[in-house]
Design a protein around this motif. Structure first.
Motif, mmCIF file in Angstrom:
data_model
loop_
_atom_site.group_PDB
_atom_site.id
_atom_site.type_symbol
_atom_site.label_atom_id
_atom_site.label_comp_id
_atom_site.label_asym_id
_atom_site.label_seq_id
_atom_site.Cartn_x
_atom_site.Cartn_y
_atom_site.Cartn_z
ATOM 1 N N TRP A 1 3.917 1.705 1.223
ATOM 2 C CA TRP A 1 4.434 0.962 2.383
ATOM 3 C C TRP A 1 5.119 -0.356 2.010
ATOM 4 N N THR A 2 5.252 -0.652 0.741
ATOM 5 C CA THR A 2 5.810 -1.941 0.345
ATOM 6 C C THR A 2 7.226 -2.135 0.862
ATOM 7 N N LYS A 3 7.563 -3.395 1.174
ATOM 8 C CA LYS A 3 8.924 -3.749 1.595
ATOM 9 C C LYS A 3 9.829 -3.950 0.385
ATOM 10 N N LYS B 1 5.711 -8.886 0.425
ATOM 11 C CA LYS B 1 6.006 -10.239 0.908
ATOM 12 C C LYS B 1 5.959 -11.284 -0.205
ATOM 13 N N ASP C 1 2.383 -4.689 -3.026
ATOM 14 C CA ASP C 1 1.603 -4.171 -1.901
ATOM 15 C C ASP C 1 2.434 -4.246 -0.626
ATOM 16 N N THR C 2 2.445 -5.364 0.045
ATOM 17 C CA THR C 2 3.295 -5.494 1.234
ATOM 18 C C THR C 2 4.729 -5.794 0.828
#
Length: 154
Positions: A125-127, A98, A95-96
């Motif tokens: 949008w994931t990093k 992180k 997801d993010t």
């Protein structure tokens, strides 16, 4: 946030699809499943890929669908050495990114020689874009192990 509900059949197909891609490009020695969402696909992949060693790490980040903590926290650390091992980290969703960042760092610090990530799905949008994933979505994914029917007792 809109939700998408996956069935066991869809998860099964997704895991076998992941396994096929992983076999073509990577030969892990160890699978690390991120509790809780990544455990089911991690166990399945460890079997499909040849009964690989399976390790578990627990990381807490979400309190609810749209409520996150500031930074993911490892609540159950990895046990044992990963020195010189090729490691496949498995989670349900990137997801993010992180959570995956925290786990990747921990796995590298444990001595892994090579690290790849597999997720069933990822958000645009994931990093951390997984090395292996099945689909992208901007919806909240609900997996079959997360939803239980209500039992009515008389």
């Amino acid at each position: 946030m809109d939700r998408v509900y996956l069935t066991w059949w869809q998860v099964d197909r997704a895991v076998f699809s992941l396994a096929g891609e992983i076999r073509k490009h990577f030969r892990p020695d160890v699978v690390v499943g991120i509790a809780r969402g990544g455990l089911v696909p991690a166990v399945m992949l460890s079997h499909i890929l040849g009964d690989l060693e399976l390790k578990v790490i627990d990381v807490k980040f979400y309190k609810d669908v749209e409520k996150k903590m500031e930074r993911p926290v490892i609540t159950i650390p990895l046990h044992g050495s990963l020195e010189g091992k090729r490691v496949l980290i498995v989670d349900d969703v990137s997801d993010t990114g992180k959570t995956l960042e925290v786990v990747i760092e921990d796995v590298k610090n444990a001595g892994a020689s090579e690290v790849k990530v597999a997720c069933l799905s990822m958000k645009p949008w994931t990093k951390v874009v997984p090395d292996f994933y099945v689909f992208r979505t901007d919806k909240w994914v609900v997996f079959p192990w997360e939803e239980f029917p209500v039992v009515v007792r008389e």
